[in-house]
Design an enzyme around this catalytic site. Sequence first.
Site, PDB file in Angstrom:
ATOM      1  CD  GLU A 290     -11.469  -6.714  13.751  1.00  0.00           C
ATOM      2  OE1 GLU A 290     -10.411  -6.052  13.772  1.00  0.00           O
ATOM      3  OE2 GLU A 290     -12.565  -6.236  13.408  1.00  0.00           O
ATOM      4  CD  GLU A 293      -7.302 -11.632  16.600  1.00  0.00           C
ATOM      5  OE1 GLU A 293      -6.312 -11.389  17.318  1.00  0.00           O
ATOM      6  OE2 GLU A 293      -7.559 -10.999  15.551  1.00  0.00           O
ATOM      7  CB  CYS A 310      -9.867  -1.619  10.467  1.00  0.00           C
ATOM      8  SG  CYS A 310     -10.710  -3.161  10.778  1.00  0.00           S
ATOM      9  CB  SER A 330      -7.703  -7.619  16.003  1.00  0.00           C
ATOM     10  OG  SER A 330      -7.796  -8.537  14.934  1.00  0.00           O
ATOM     11  CE  LYS A 369      -6.374   1.808   5.597  1.00  0.00           C
ATOM     12  NZ  LYS A 369      -6.339   0.453   6.186  1.00  0.00           N
ATOM     13  CD  GLU A 372      -2.741  -0.754   6.588  1.00  0.00           C
ATOM     14  OE1 GLU A 372      -3.214  -1.812   6.116  1.00  0.00           O
ATOM     15  OE2 GLU A 372      -3.464   0.173   7.007  1.00  0.00           O
ATOM     16  CD  GLU A 377       5.444  -4.864  10.307  1.00  0.00           C
ATOM     17  OE1 GLU A 377       5.780  -4.528  11.454  1.00  0.00           O
ATOM     18  OE2 GLU A 377       5.292  -4.064   9.364  1.00  0.00           O
ATOM     19  CB  CYS A 514     -12.821   5.629   6.490  1.00  0.00           C
ATOM     20  SG  CYS A 514     -11.951   4.283   7.312  1.00  0.00           S
TER      21      CYS A 514
END
Length: 587
Positions: A290, A293, A310, A330, A369, A372, A377, A514
């Site tokens: 990141e 980037e 994230c 990102s 999560k 995710e 992907e 988190c």
Amino acid sequence: MSNEQQSQKEIPMVHLTINNIPLEVPKGTKIMQAAQKLGIDIPHLCYHEDQRIKAHCRLCSVEVVGKRRLLAACSTEVWEGMEVHTDTQIVRDTQVSLLQLMLANHHKDCLSCPRNQNCDLQRLCSRFNIQHSSLPSVYKEQPRIVTNPAIVRDPSKCIRCGRCIRACKDVQGIAALTYAGRSSDIVVTTAYNKPMEQTDCILCGQCSLVCPTGAIVEKDDTEKVLDALQNPKKHVIVQVAPSVRVALGDAFGMEPGAIVTGQMVTALRLLGFDKVFDTNFGADLTIMEEGAEFMDRLQHGGVLPMLTSCSPGWVNYVEKHFGDCIPHLSSAKSPMSMFGAIAKTYYPQQAGIDVHDIVTVSIMPCTAKKYEAARKEMGRDGMQDVDIVLTTRELIKLIKYVGLSFDHLPETEFDSPLGTASGAGAIFGTTGGVMEAALRTVCEKMTGKTLERLDFDDVRGVKGIKECTLDLGGRKVRVAVAHTLRNARILMEQVQNGTSPYDFIEVMACPGGCIGGGGQPIGTTNAVRRKRMAALYEIDRQLPIRKSHENPVIQVLYRDFLGEPLKGKAHELLHTTYQRVKKEYEF
């Protein structure tokens, strides 16, 4: 005298009695808070200390001398000379009657309920010695809604307190949940009663964190983990997010924010995991990608401001609510998913294990999560990089299931090579932590100078929007951190209309980051979040390496396997794409 002390001094004090005990409190104090100062817990269900007053359930009714009716302790301010009684016959009869009415319209499968022994309604029934409802049941069987991998809704357990609605609307600014119907037919539901994944919901799970019963819970995957651990043909590894180690102790009688890293690692080994690794390693890896980037976008005219990626709840939010801003996200995967990619590629080579025999388990503070990990992907060759995601609450279930005395366990270390992490990786678990970790690396890479001070105080804390300006090799760079999605919307509207003054923006979907994730222990409040935040910064201070790019295992990984950040294999494994999600409705 400080400004805070001066302001406190200027607030007039009120004198009252509660259960004949004299008390002095500041004017504006509610009866509920006044009673707490005396150690009196007035029963309640709809009330939550971090939410605005609702006064729906009336369980907090108290008797006040001179008043013909009972008053709600959660919403009534004290006044001079007030005489309050919290346990008279009429108060007790009212509270018992209200609980009886709730039970008459409630699914009573307490033994098999996910919130058994951790349910506010169950606790109050025990407190008032209500062993069964004396009223005829009007409960109607309703199916559990299990259509997505993150959240399960059970309308039969809903007591219509409104806590979930307030968390979704007031904190997150989303309003995916609402009331529908009238009188006895009122229900908590979604727009058009659609499954949550088809609404504005971003699966953050904040509703499940404040729900007092089992009406909204995370999807339970503990049996999948137990089955994998019992399979001798499988090599089961686990990664643990930074915020779990400062929240897990809550469930075992420890002080909020207690750092239980060593005991947690030991518990996971005793559960049977073959290797116990640290998601903080994945966080260091995320900073490498990141950060690279961001520098690439700055130097080569890329899309700015760049948004962190994230938090899966945040990514879901952008995909659903600001689809035209996806190029700003990102492309770097989250620490969990980066770790998963390395665990299914680099790790099998190093360990000499067939990748098909490896099961990757993630312990996360987050319900989103689970979603995710299931995204197409996040895998390759027909395999997902992360096979199973458990929340902190699910890990607590496993520890209790095995019967471990958690607070008496010895401390052990994470396994190598994927258990070595920096302090920058640790602070990923709190709002502002991702930005600070990135700045530690980006500043040194762009200026070629070693930072004299690693703490970026301007991006810390729970202020709605935090910002700072940095000089990076002659270029002024402005960064911002949004705390909660309600504040993120303010920044995103600027991004959307092209007026954003920032170059880099961090957003974590959950309050506090988190540490306040939707999968954290029940009882997570803002006060608890602050203690967990302080604990993560303490972990950072104690570690010998506090910058991601100085992690020696990360350096070896790039040298021997990934190559350069943002290129070749690193880009193939550690980056992804996102897409606009078509909404089912518009208001």
